[in-house]
Design an enzyme around this catalytic site. Structure first.
Site, PDB file in Angstrom:
ATOM      1  N   TYR A  51       0.845  -1.187   0.000  1.00 43.52           N
ATOM      2  CA  TYR A  51       0.000   0.000   0.000  1.00 43.52           C
ATOM      3  C   TYR A  51       0.884   1.242   0.000  1.00 43.52           C
ATOM      4  O   TYR A  51       1.922   1.272   0.666  1.00 43.52           O
ATOM      5  CB  TYR A  51      -0.903  -0.005   1.240  1.00 43.52           C
ATOM      6  N   ASP A  65      -0.808  15.917   6.169  1.00 43.97           N
ATOM      7  CA  ASP A  65      -1.747  15.248   5.265  1.00 43.97           C
ATOM      8  C   ASP A  65      -3.008  16.095   5.127  1.00 43.97           C
ATOM      9  O   ASP A  65      -4.075  15.742   5.627  1.00 43.97           O
ATOM     10  CB  ASP A  65      -2.073  13.856   5.805  1.00 43.97           C
ATOM     11  N   ASP A  92      -3.179   5.411  -2.470  1.00 48.75           N
ATOM     12  CA  ASP A  92      -4.125   6.404  -1.970  1.00 48.75           C
ATOM     13  C   ASP A  92      -4.113   7.599  -2.915  1.00 48.75           C
ATOM     14  O   ASP A  92      -3.110   8.302  -3.034  1.00 48.75           O
ATOM     15  CB  ASP A  92      -3.673   6.813  -0.556  1.00 48.75           C
ATOM     16  N   ASP A  94      -6.282  10.172  -2.676  1.00 45.63           N
ATOM     17  CA  ASP A  94      -6.997  11.284  -2.028  1.00 45.63           C
ATOM     18  C   ASP A  94      -8.357  11.504  -2.692  1.00 45.63           C
ATOM     19  O   ASP A  94      -9.115  10.569  -2.883  1.00 45.63           O
ATOM     20  CB  ASP A  94      -6.143  12.548  -2.045  1.00 45.63           C
ATOM     21  N   HIS A 119      -7.566   4.211  -4.406  1.00 44.89           N
ATOM     22  CA  HIS A 119      -8.850   4.585  -3.802  1.00 44.89           C
ATOM     23  C   HIS A 119      -9.024   6.089  -3.834  1.00 44.89           C
ATOM     24  O   HIS A 119      -8.078   6.866  -3.712  1.00 44.89           O
ATOM     25  CB  HIS A 119      -9.020   4.013  -2.387  1.00 44.89           C
ATOM     26  N   GLU A 121     -11.627   9.236  -2.348  1.00 39.44           N
ATOM     27  CA  GLU A 121     -12.467   9.459  -1.171  1.00 39.44           C
ATOM     28  C   GLU A 121     -13.489  10.562  -1.395  1.00 39.44           C
ATOM     29  O   GLU A 121     -13.379  11.350  -2.340  1.00 39.44           O
ATOM     30  CB  GLU A 121     -11.596   9.792   0.037  1.00 39.44           C
ATOM     31  N   CYS A 129      -6.542  14.252   7.143  1.00 36.99           N
ATOM     32  CA  CYS A 129      -6.393  12.886   7.633  1.00 36.99           C
ATOM     33  C   CYS A 129      -7.738  12.348   8.105  1.00 36.99           C
ATOM     34  O   CYS A 129      -8.491  13.029   8.805  1.00 36.99           O
ATOM     35  CB  CYS A 129      -5.378  12.854   8.772  1.00 36.99           C
ATOM     36  N   ARG A 164     -13.526   5.284  -1.076  1.00 36.17           N
ATOM     37  CA  ARG A 164     -13.434   5.489   0.367  1.00 36.17           C
ATOM     38  C   ARG A 164     -14.491   6.489   0.799  1.00 36.17           C
ATOM     39  O   ARG A 164     -14.662   7.537   0.177  1.00 36.17           O
ATOM     40  CB  ARG A 164     -12.039   6.015   0.727  1.00 36.17           C
ATOM     41  N   GLU A 194     -13.628   4.677   6.254  1.00 39.49           N
ATOM     42  CA  GLU A 194     -12.622   5.208   7.168  1.00 39.49           C
ATOM     43  C   GLU A 194     -13.193   5.443   8.555  1.00 39.49           C
ATOM     44  O   GLU A 194     -14.362   5.812   8.721  1.00 39.49           O
ATOM     45  CB  GLU A 194     -12.076   6.528   6.600  1.00 39.49           C
ATOM     46  N   ASN A 216      -8.921  -0.339   7.408  1.00 37.05           N
ATOM     47  CA  ASN A 216      -7.714   0.452   7.681  1.00 37.05           C
ATOM     48  C   ASN A 216      -7.313   0.260   9.134  1.00 37.05           C
ATOM     49  O   ASN A 216      -8.004   0.713  10.033  1.00 37.05           O
ATOM     50  CB  ASN A 216      -7.982   1.925   7.392  1.00 37.05           C
TER      51      ASN A 216
END
Length: 304
Positions: A51, A65, A92, A94, A119, A121, A129, A164, A194, A216
């Site tokens: 990952y 982040d 990731d 975002d 992924h 989101e 984050c 996500r 998440e 996660n």
């Protein structure tokens, strides 16, 4: 001979392996890699995938982040990692680095980088984050458009697009489940919820959503740390450990630097270091030697 400069398998082969793993009976475990060398270690340890965390890419650049990294930076680091391993690599992405058209370009770039999947989101852009308070999520229809653009840009049907949702922490689990269903209908291959908190939360989500689910297991956040075996029993298909290797490494680095600053020597840390010989194994020095001894003449010292 092993291909020394890139993965021997094709991106499509690694994507198909990832999909086959998600469809199988065993949970797919994907520790986070902050470098290509860490990805090598993950493969040697027997994990099913790698990952690449957006938070880790940002942290490695000494940034928080909060959506400051660019598609170029994330795709570049992910490409380096995917090159160094035969394992499928999930990255990731975002929020897709912008609006729906940006999400479409993101998928195209990540396919070209050799990734097995990404992924996207449903946070407001720029994101934060997932385990911090104060998150905002976009309306469901906005995320559906984001996903639709991403799916339409996919050229290799085996590339995995995971959706996500951060809605559990802002709107509750029931709302997150409804979003997950809408995202699946929009073409998502897998759902990542998440900041669920307990095994019961994961069970509730699994009972309500039909497509593969990703958990996660990040440290120091809102989620109770649950072992892979229990997640597998609940019915989850994949689990990521996004920042674990970076936190371990940085914890050791800070402790060692403090000790060296105090004592003037690193000798107290020799038995806690990766030995030169092990590093050379991961770097495949011997195989480079075979490739061309005229150009590369490393020999392992006796007893090294």
């Amino acid at each position: 001979m092993t291909n020394l400069f890139s993965a021997a398998t094709t991106p499509t082969e690694r994507r198909r392996a990832f999909r086959a793993g998600l469809a199988g009976d065993r949970i797919q475990r994907l520790p986070g890699a902050f470098s290509p060398l860490v990805a090598r270690a993950i493969a040697d340890a027997g994990f099913e995938g790698v990952y690449v965390s957006g938070a880790v890419v940002a942290a490695d650049l000494a940034l928080p982040d909060i959506g400051l990294t660019t598609l170029t930076e994330v795709a570049g680091r992910a490409r380096q990692i995917a090159r160094a391993t035969e394992l499928p690599v999930l990255v990731d992405a975002d929020t897709g680095f912008g609006e729906p058209m940006s999400a479409a370009r993101t998928v195209s770039e990540l396919e070209d980088a050799g990734l097995a999947g990404c992924h996207l989101e449903d946070q407001v852009n720029p994101k934060r984050c997932g385990h911090l308070d104060g998150k905002e999520v976009v309306p469901t229809d906005v995320m559906v458009r984001r996903l639709g653009a991403a799916v339409s840009a996919r050229r290799d049907d085996s590339f995995v697009i995971c959706a996500r949702t951060d809605a559990a922490g802002t709107e509750g689990i029931d709302a997150a489940i409804e979003r997950a269903k809408a995202y699946a209908d929009a073409g998502a291959d897998m759902i990542f919820t998440e900041a669920l908190r307990t095994p019961a939360d994961f069970e509730k989500f699994r009972a309500a959503v039909d497509i593969p689910l990703l958990a996660n297991m990040t440290e120091f956040g809102k989620t109770e740390l649950i072992g892979a075996e229990l997640l597998e029993d609940i019915g989850y298909n994949a689990v990521i450990y996004p920042v674990t290797t970076l936190r371990i490494a940085m914890g050791q680095v800070e402790d060692a630097l403090a000790d060296i600053a105090a004592t003037g020597t690193q000798t107290g840390w020799l038995d806690r270091m990766q030995h030169r010989s092990r590093l050379y194994e991961l770097l495949r020095y011997a195989e480079y030697n075979v490739f061309d001894q005229k150009l590369f003449t490393y020999r392992r010292p006796p007893g090294d």
